[in-house]
Design a protein around this motif. Sequence first.
Motif, PDB file in Angstrom:
ATOM      1  N   LEU A   1      -2.198   0.599  -4.752  1.00 39.81           N
ATOM      2  CA  LEU A   1      -1.342  -0.536  -4.422  1.00 39.81           C
ATOM      3  C   LEU A   1      -0.309  -0.687  -5.521  1.00 39.81           C
ATOM      4  O   LEU A   1      -0.620  -0.475  -6.705  1.00 39.81           O
ATOM      5  N   VAL A   2       0.905  -1.044  -5.136  1.00 39.59           N
ATOM      6  CA  VAL A   2       1.957  -1.303  -6.109  1.00 39.59           C
ATOM      7  C   VAL A   2       2.529  -2.688  -5.836  1.00 39.59           C
ATOM      8  O   VAL A   2       2.182  -3.326  -4.839  1.00 39.59           O
ATOM      9  N   ALA A   3       3.390  -3.149  -6.729  1.00 30.99           N
ATOM     10  CA  ALA A   3       4.022  -4.472  -6.538  1.00 30.99           C
ATOM     11  C   ALA A   3       5.508  -4.352  -6.800  1.00 30.99           C
ATOM     12  O   ALA A   3       6.060  -5.064  -7.615  1.00 30.99           O
ATOM     13  N   ASN A   4       6.137  -3.397  -6.097  1.00 29.00           N
ATOM     14  CA  ASN A   4       7.542  -3.133  -6.424  1.00 29.00           C
ATOM     15  C   ASN A   4       8.480  -3.172  -5.223  1.00 29.00           C
ATOM     16  O   ASN A   4       9.579  -2.638  -5.272  1.00 29.00           O
ATOM     17  N   ARG A   5       8.073  -3.828  -4.130  1.00 30.61           N
ATOM     18  CA  ARG A   5       8.955  -3.838  -2.952  1.00 30.61           C
ATOM     19  C   ARG A   5       9.701  -5.169  -2.844  1.00 30.61           C
ATOM     20  O   ARG A   5       9.092  -6.229  -2.897  1.00 30.61           O
ATOM     21  N   SER A   6      11.023  -5.051  -2.655  1.00 32.32           N
ATOM     22  CA  SER A   6      11.786  -6.309  -2.571  1.00 32.32           C
ATOM     23  C   SER A   6      11.817  -6.878  -1.157  1.00 32.32           C
ATOM     24  O   SER A   6      12.154  -8.042  -0.969  1.00 32.32           O
TER      25      SER A   6
ATOM     26  N   GLU B   1       5.098  -3.472 -12.060  1.00 32.04           N
ATOM     27  CA  GLU B   1       5.495  -3.194 -10.682  1.00 32.04           C
ATOM     28  C   GLU B   1       4.700  -2.049 -10.061  1.00 32.04           C
ATOM     29  O   GLU B   1       4.624  -1.937  -8.846  1.00 32.04           O
ATOM     30  N   VAL B   2       4.142  -1.207 -10.899  1.00 29.83           N
ATOM     31  CA  VAL B   2       3.433  -0.048 -10.339  1.00 29.83           C
ATOM     32  C   VAL B   2       1.939  -0.063 -10.652  1.00 29.83           C
ATOM     33  O   VAL B   2       1.251   0.930 -10.462  1.00 29.83           O
ATOM     34  N   LEU B   3       1.441  -1.206 -11.084  1.00 34.63           N
ATOM     35  CA  LEU B   3       0.030  -1.284 -11.427  1.00 34.63           C
ATOM     36  C   LEU B   3      -0.544  -2.635 -11.001  1.00 34.63           C
ATOM     37  O   LEU B   3      -0.134  -3.683 -11.501  1.00 34.63           O
TER      38      LEU B   3
ATOM     39  N   ALA C   1       0.889  -1.164   0.000  1.00 31.08           N
ATOM     40  CA  ALA C   1       0.000   0.000   0.000  1.00 31.08           C
ATOM     41  C   ALA C   1       0.924   1.209   0.000  1.00 31.08           C
ATOM     42  O   ALA C   1       1.515   1.537   1.024  1.00 31.08           O
ATOM     43  N   GLU C   2       1.078   1.825  -1.166  1.00 30.65           N
ATOM     44  CA  GLU C   2       2.029   2.935  -1.305  1.00 30.65           C
ATOM     45  C   GLU C   2       1.741   4.004  -0.252  1.00 30.65           C
ATOM     46  O   GLU C   2       0.580   4.291   0.047  1.00 30.65           O
ATOM     47  N   SER C   3       2.784   4.508   0.354  1.00 27.14           N
ATOM     48  CA  SER C   3       2.701   5.511   1.430  1.00 27.14           C
ATOM     49  C   SER C   3       2.012   4.986   2.689  1.00 27.14           C
ATOM     50  O   SER C   3       1.590   5.768   3.540  1.00 27.14           O
TER      51      SER C   3
HETATM   52  C1  LIG Z   1       7.161   1.895  -6.264  1.00 30.37           C
HETATM   53  O1  LIG Z   1       6.252   2.550  -7.105  1.00 30.37           O
HETATM   54  C2  LIG Z   1       5.756   3.801  -6.612  1.00 30.37           C
HETATM   55  C3  LIG Z   1       4.702   4.316  -7.579  1.00 30.37           C
HETATM   56  O2  LIG Z   1       5.252   4.503  -8.855  1.00 30.37           O
HETATM   57  C4  LIG Z   1       6.910   4.756  -6.414  1.00 30.37           C
HETATM   58  O3  LIG Z   1       6.435   5.990  -5.896  1.00 30.37           O
HETATM   59  C5  LIG Z   1       7.899   4.142  -5.465  1.00 30.37           C
HETATM   60  O4  LIG Z   1       9.028   4.981  -5.316  1.00 30.37           O
HETATM   61  C6  LIG Z   1       8.351   2.792  -5.974  1.00 30.37           C
HETATM   62  N1  LIG Z   1       9.177   2.171  -4.952  1.00 30.37           N
HETATM   63  C7  LIG Z   1      10.203   1.398  -5.234  1.00 30.37           C
HETATM   64  C8  LIG Z   1      10.973   0.824  -4.073  1.00 30.37           C
HETATM   65  O5  LIG Z   1      10.532   1.144  -6.379  1.00 30.37           O
END
Ligand SMILES: *[C@@H]1O[C@H](CO)[C@@H](O)[C@H](O)[C@H]1NC(C)=O
Length: 508
Positions: free
Chosen positions: A93-98, A173-175, A85-87
């Motif tokens: 919601l994003v899918a980019n955290r390792s 990763e962002v959608l 959950a971004e922020s």
């Molecule tokens: C993940 O994606 C969000 C939305 O684009 C971005 O603000 C954030 O910095 C990204 N985080 C990482 C760790 O890539």
Amino acid sequence: MTSCINLKIWLLNLTIFTMFAITYGGRHLLTQNPEFQVKAVNLGGWLVTEGWMKPSLFDGIPNKDLLDGTGLQFKSVTTGKYLCAESGGGTILVANRSTASGWETFSLWRINENAFRFRVFNKQFVGLNGINAVALTNTPTDSATFDVIKESDSSNRVRIKASNGYYLQAKTEVLVTADVSHVSGWREDDPTVFEMRITGGLKGEFQLTNGYGPIKAPQIMKEHWSTFIVEEDFKFIANNGLNAVRIPVGWWIASDPSPPRPYVEGSLNTLDNAFLWAEKYGLKIIIDLHAAPGSQNGDEHSSSRDGSLEWGQSDETIQQTVQVIDFLTARYTKSPSLYAVALLNEPRSPGATLESLNKYYKAGYEAVRKHSSKAYVVFSNRLSSPDPREFFNVANGLTRTVIDVHYYNAFGDFFKSMTAQQNIDYIYNDRKAELNYLTTSNGPLVLVGEWVAEWQLQGATKEDYQRFAKAQLDVYGQATFGWAYWSYKNSVNHWSMEWMIKNGYIKF
Ligand SMILES: *[C@@H]1O[C@H](CO)[C@@H](O)[C@H](O)[C@H]1NC(C)=O
């Protein structure tokens, strides 16, 4: 000869007492004792908390690893990254955290064994905005409900189906979207597949009753209440030198027999029985409101749904709690066993604020006094309280008030590497000093409402335990209102006073 020795002992005692009196500024430790000192045991476990009862009670819940408050993390098999959950909430919601921690953990609200809501770090619920997964709403709605579909019981692979009938996918990763209608297999290149990790949870009365659901929960609870602590136990307690019981109850007891879901009928009948048995065996009762609406500490024993602490954040929760105190005092005021009403167990600082508690303790006191001039009113100190005297102001000018402190060496890093002797010294030095600090000639009385002869030490001997129990009895025996052991029955031996007595670990 004998009288000479007696005289010496008497003089020695006098000297010790004088030094004591000087050391503590002439405060008279026992000047305002109540009629008698409470030697009590807590009836932990009537109000459900897994640790204080038969843990197997949870075993029959379908999908029992997905209870309310369980934390879940989801790693996309395609991106290899965690849902987030971004922020912490309030946006997409994003899918980019390792790696996964707070923002990547989703706390469950269970709707039934397959359907759930996901609460995020900042308390919003996951829902849909069009087809996009977002965490925007603070109110749980039907559109914020998801099915979790497991590959199999032994697999950690899941799919998440949204209320629009489509599966969630980590599109990029962002959608994260809910727009896949047909799925098959559990392949590595399928963006609807996630690896699910469970990061702890709660097992209290909310989880148990909501886990079993409206048909099964009433049967389970009825069985529990009628077998866990019974009349024989009250007899045992009275016959073994104790004179009171502290009984934890939940706020929904005031609306028995039709408490709000998921709670079930019967807690009031249990307390009625306790009063009958206490009267029969000459025991006093401290009613202890252990779970307040919204939860005052976020723990399972205060029946928090998902680990949140929300009590006191609205006037409504405070008013509702006052009503419960009013109800309970009115119901039992005529009983000779009603000795004290503890307004709220272990509110946690800073979430439960001094301001809301000052207000509540005053109003709760009035609610007790409306029906009883005699019952003691107990104010529990806050967990992580910065000052053990922080409620002296509220107590000032009120009659028959008590400050409740809970002393455990069994938790916290501070006690982790202590030897038996260090644990014991801590009781004689630090605990005693705090009790002395709390003991005043015209302020509230003091209750050590929870303690246990258990520590974090491994491999202690029976004699170590006996000395540890005795140290606490020596020191807490000086608390002006008395003490209460946690708890009466428990699957872990030292936490069970019944076991401790029967096996000669504790004597009074
Ligand atoms: C993940 O994606 C969000 C939305 O684009 C971005 O603000 C954030 O910095 C990204 N985080 C990482 C760790 O890539």
